[in-house]
Design an enzyme around this catalytic site. Structure first.
Site, short mmCIF file in Angstrom:
data_model
loop_
_atom_site.label_atom_id
_atom_site.label_comp_id
_atom_site.label_asym_id
_atom_site.label_seq_id
_atom_site.Cartn_x
_atom_site.Cartn_y
_atom_site.Cartn_z
N CYS B 13 90.76 59.97 10.83
CA CYS B 13 90.49 59.90 12.26
C CYS B 13 89.05 60.35 12.52
O CYS B 13 88.34 60.72 11.60
CB CYS B 13 91.46 60.79 13.02
SG CYS B 13 91.31 62.51 12.55
N CYS B 16 87.89 63.73 11.35
CA CYS B 16 87.55 63.84 9.92
C CYS B 16 86.06 63.53 9.76
O CYS B 16 85.35 64.23 9.03
CB CYS B 16 88.34 62.83 9.10
SG CYS B 16 90.09 63.15 9.04
N ASP B 430 75.88 40.05 30.51
CA ASP B 430 74.63 39.41 30.14
C ASP B 430 74.60 38.07 30.88
O ASP B 430 75.64 37.43 31.03
CB ASP B 430 74.64 39.19 28.63
CG ASP B 430 73.48 38.35 28.17
OD1 ASP B 430 72.34 38.71 28.51
OD2 ASP B 430 73.71 37.33 27.50
#
Lengths: 50, 737
Positions: B13, B16, B430
């Site tokens: 995760c 970590c 955009d």
């Protein structure tokens, strides 16, 4: 908090929980002969033998 | 300073990744960033630290690290990293199915069934769940608990208890069965085995992990796709001779030849030749740029039609392409990966369950019961606390949600994506290719006094039909749409970078910029000059057509707004989102398009790196930003945004850098995608709630010593069925299109 401190705090908390539940069990728990959460009797009710 | 990229293993995760980063940064003179998505750590370090020390620092934190291999040859395609997980899953499925079947169907419980169950379930719990045990151990060393901790405790408690019951209790007696009764009665724990719960939980959760891993694998692909855009070889002129060399050997100052259709190898200056250069894959702009000696060109763009000789000004990691790759990577590194919802819940749930188990033990001992009896109830708490459906909650909703999304042309990359859709409040769009079609369309024809617009268009379309330029194609298409057949053209000439000329119906026709016609002594009526100026201020490209020495009309070409864009914007607003349009175009053009579709906020004149800054600025202001784009120039902003949505027509890089891909070019897919994602997320949350609820409901029974395998099995079955059927409801999602 550093990991060892965190773990130590948690273990301390577990010790407190254990002590408190011992006391609660002693004060409020059912008598051992009234009801049994589990026993080590050789022929239990949960498992059946064919 | 040296820089190295380590491959990191064992991270489950985002926290970590944060731990590994912290551990590396503790070393003297080390600056490290760890990317959870790509499982890589980029480390800058001084001479006082060796790469081996970096590896051991990572390993001391409980993770694996590997130094990059030196390769002189192009990298081999790597094996599917999910293959090992898939193999583990398949073996666990094969072993678990008989265990669960025997436990749930009393008819299958033959004389020694419990021993076969142990034989089949033990490898599942020990080997199959090994990744969970490893992660739980790592978490324990850091004083945290995640879903892995819960799974590890639950499965090991179930297996441990079953072994105890089989060898030292009465469960191992030949002929023992688990009757199919859901009665709540005090039972002897030593006659009960919970192997099906242990094997079932492991297998279900491995399945969930496998589906998540498959989604995550794609995250690192953005950089690969970006770097693959560049040329691999280049024809260089050295010592008067031309030679083909790998791109890595090109040095600054080298002159290299780019033939028509080839990619330009590096950023440089044109020294010979003239051509149109297609930079659409980098900029998203559809019109190729005309270049001649002295002009700058960018690596990875395509030389359309002429032969160019370019002097390399920037090579390797200094090129614009490499800089864009760094922008994308930095954005990915900087993006905080949401912790799995199940992990967040487990972080709180695990300590509570352990405390409850200890309290159960203390209570029954305190009440005067034998330690074995108290221990039975305490272990039962640990067994029932690990919900089997926990492993199904996220993947089933995700599978149904993504499946429905795929039917509607919405590709969702992973569960983390969904978390972000809930909080998104701003959508950056955009302009080119997203709000507009991204290709040129004829929008207006203006005729000089005394001329007919139809005649102007017919003649101009005829001449332009011989040209391949996007503007010419737009004019020719406009004319063909109106008149069908166009007159024949003779003596067609392409005046590179200026326009075209040809003979139509005996007239010498010239098309191009106003300056071209003026230079060729054409008379320009003043109303045409005004029309050209107005068109250009509106962001349109004006092409002047003239014949017989006089300019006769102006054709206006523009990137047209998609017909569904306005409806899409109103749908976004209805979802409570604020749309903002960003574009590299000037303010006037941007405002005109924004007004047409109903966008109030416009950020114009932005460079690719400014798009990332715009996203960052809004995030600093507390906004949760979704970005919709299609070009390579949008990739970094897509990665930086809390939620990146790429249009399907976009480049691979944009698609890889995004979280959601919209297969169709219809902008209405954006509100649909956000709605579907939000719905999928709320389904996951509902699933997690019920996955825990059934087991939490059984917790008091376990603590009271009333748990039996059938209740554990029923909790497993009910929560799993609920979770699956709840997830299937997502199939009814209806799009707004």
């Amino acid at each position: 908090m550093a990991a060892p401190v965190k773990i130590a705090a948690f273990l301390a908390m577990l010790a407190v929980v254990f002590a408190a539940s011992l006391w609660v069990g002693h004060a409020l728990g059912p008598a051992p002969d009234a009801a049994v959460p589990a026993t080590s009797e050789p022929h239990p009710q949960g498992g059946e033998h064919q | 300073m040296n820089t190295i990229e380590l491959s990191i293993g064992g991270m489950t995760c985002a926290s970590c990744a944060a731990r590994v980063e912290k551990k590396l940064n503790k070393l003297d003179g080390v600056t490290a960033t760890v990317n959870f998505a790509t499982e890589k750590a980029r480390v800058a370090f001084g001479d006082e630290v060796s790469p081996e020390q970096l590896v051991s620092a990572v390993e001391s934190a409980g993770y694996q690290a590997e130094l990059p291999e030196r390769r002189d040859e192009p990298a081999e395609p790597t094996d599917d990293p999910t293959a090992a997980l898939k193999q583990r899953l398949l073996i666990c499925v094969a072993l678990s199915v008989p265990v669960i079947a025997m436990a749930m169907v009393p008819v299958l419980q033959f004389t020694y069934w419990q021993w076969l169950s142990l034989t089949l379930a033990a490898p599942v719990v020990v080997w199959g769940a090994w990744p969970f045990h490893q992660a739980a151990w790592t978490n324990l060393r850091h004083g945290t608990a995640t879903m892995d901790t819960l799974i590890s405790i639950g499965t090991l408690a179930a297996l441990g208890w079953s072994i105890y019951a089989l060898f030292w209790g009465t469960a191992g007696i030949p002929g023992m069965t688990h009757p199919f009764e859901l009665t709540i009665a005090r039972t002897d724990g030593t006659s009960n085995i919970y192997l099906e719960a242990a094997a079932g939980v492991t297998t279900f959760i491995l399945a969930g992990r496998y589906f998540e891993a498959r989604a995550k694998r794609r995250a690192g692909a953005a950089l690969r796709a970006l770097l693959e855009l560049g040329a691999r070889e280049v024809t260089v002129r050295r010592g008067g001779a031309q030679q083909r060399i790998p791109i890595e050997q090109l040095v600054i100052g080298d002159e290299f030849v780019v033939r028509p259709g080839e990619k330009i190898a590096a950023d440089g200056t044109v020294v010979e030749g003239a051509s149109a250069v297609d930079a659409s894959m980098l900029t998203g702009e559809s019109v190729p740029e005309e270049v001649q000696p002295g002009d700058q060109v960018v690596g990875a763009t395509v030389n359309v039609d002429g032969r160019l000789v370019v002097r390399a000004d920037r090579v390797g990691s200094d090129t614009q392409l490499a800089q864009m790759a760094r922008l994308v990577e930095d954005a990915q590194n900087g993006k905080a990966q949401a912790q799995r919802l199940a992990d967040r819940i487990s972080g709180v749930f695990v300590p509570i369950v352990i405390a409850l188990s200890v309290a159960t033990l203390g209570f029954w001992i305190g009440s005067g019961f034998p330690v074995a009896a108290a221990f039975t109830a305490a272990v039962a708490v640990l067994i029932i606390a690990c919900p089997c459906a926990l492993g199904l909650a996220t993947p089933t909703a995700l599978m149904v949600g993504t499946g429905r999304g795929a039917q509607l042309g919405i590709l969702i990359k992973g569960p983390e994506v969904l978390e972000d859709t809930r909080r998104v409040d701003t959508v950056i769009l955009d302009k080119t290719g997203t709000v507009t079609t991204g290709s040129m369309t004829l929008v207006d024809v203006f005729a000089a006094e005394g001329e007919q617009p139809d005649e102007v268009l017919r003649v101009a379309g005829a001449v332009e039909s011989s040209s391949e330029h996007p503007i010419a194609r737009a004019i020719a298409a406009g004319a063909q749409e109106k008149f069908g057949e166009l007159p024949a053209v003779t003596a067609f000439t392409n005046l590179r970078g200026l326009g075209v000329s040809g003979q139509v119906d005996g007239r010498a026709v010239l098309l191009g910029r106003l300056r071209l016609l003026a230079d060729r002594s054409h008379e320009i009526p003043s109303e045409l000059e005004v029309a050209v100026a107005r068109a250009e201020s509106d962001g349109r490209t004006a092409v002047v057509v003239g014949w017989d020495g006089q300019a006769r009309g102006v054709l206006m070409v523009a990137d047209a707004v998609k017909p569904t864009s306005a409806e899409a914007i109103s749908l976004l607003k209805r979802l409570g989102l604020t749309p903002i349009m960003v574009t590299g175009d000037n303010e006037a053009v941007a405002r005109a398009v924004a007004a047409e579709v109903g966008i109030d906020e416009v950020i114009a004149g932005v460079l690719p790196q400014d798009k990332v800054d715009t996203v960052k600025r809004l995030q600093r202001d507390g906004k949760v930003v979704a970005m919709v784009g299609d070009g390579v120039n949008d990739a970094a902003a897509l990665a930086q945004a809390d939620l990146g949505l790429a249009m399907g027509s976009g480049t691979d890089v944009a698609i890889e850098a995004s979280d959601l891909t919209l297969v169709s070019n219809d902008l209405r897919a954006v509100p649909d995608a956000i709605r579907l994602s939000r719905k999928t997320l709320s389904t996951i949350k509902g699933n997690l709630f019920w996955a825990f609820a059934y087991n939490v409901a059984a917790l008091p029974l376990a603590a009271a010593g009333l748990l039996n395998p059938m209740i554990a099995g029923a909790a497993m079955a009910f929560s799993s069925v609920f979770v699956v059927s709840n997830s299937l409801r997502l199939r009814a999602f209806t799009p707004s299109r």
